[in-house]
Scaffold this motif. Sequence first.
Motif, PDB file in Angstrom:
ATOM      1  N   ASP A  34       0.868  -1.164  -0.004  1.00 22.43           N
ATOM      2  CA  ASP A  34       0.074  -0.107   0.014  1.00 22.43           C
ATOM      3  C   ASP A  34       0.653   1.162   0.063  1.00 22.43           C
ATOM      4  N   PRO A  39      -2.742   0.064  -3.324  1.00 25.83           N
ATOM      5  CA  PRO A  39      -3.623   0.126  -2.340  1.00 25.83           C
ATOM      6  C   PRO A  39      -4.175  -1.212  -1.843  1.00 25.83           C
ATOM      7  N   TYR A  40      -4.638  -1.310  -0.497  1.00 22.59           N
ATOM      8  CA  TYR A  40      -5.285  -2.274  -0.065  1.00 22.59           C
ATOM      9  C   TYR A  40      -6.703  -2.535  -1.036  1.00 22.59           C
ATOM     10  N   ASN A  45      -2.054  -6.197  -4.589  1.00 19.76           N
ATOM     11  CA  ASN A  45      -1.944  -6.152  -3.234  1.00 19.76           C
ATOM     12  C   ASN A  45      -2.592  -7.618  -2.476  1.00 19.76           C
TER      13      ASN A  45
END
Length: 157
Positions: A34, A39-40, A45
């Motif tokens: 992240d 990003p999450y 990810n």
Amino acid sequence: MPRPAAREREFATRFTSTPRGARLARRLVSYRLDDWGHPYGSPANETFALITAELTANAVQHGHVPGRDFHVRLTLVDNTLRVEVTDTRAEKKPPSAPPAPDSASESGRGLLLVAALADSWGVTPRTAAPGKTVWAELSHPAPRPTRAQRPTSDTPA
């Protein structure tokens, strides 16, 4: 002659060889991704967190030596993510190809997941000490700018 790829990012640390250590490793890899612009919830990810979870769970379950930690190293080089999980048990090496799972077994599917999700994976022996490193790589699209790299309203674009 092309120059060798420069290491863009690296994260490495040791974890206790326990289920809690494996969970922490997965969470820190996801956090680091992240921070690096994946990003999450993004495919890179989520996929790499799952790969890390499987490799660290195997290190705890099959590579555990009492009193010894396992080591995780995450790198990002030229849009290729690589995770390496090193343990100190040399005699228990995963097969070069994941075995077919036993339909009655509740385990034995971790390396099948890694093989299905990663672009490549493998096992290398440790050279300076007993043990092995299981690694996986995943090519991915370029990350979005990290929080520190994003322009703010005060910064000219």
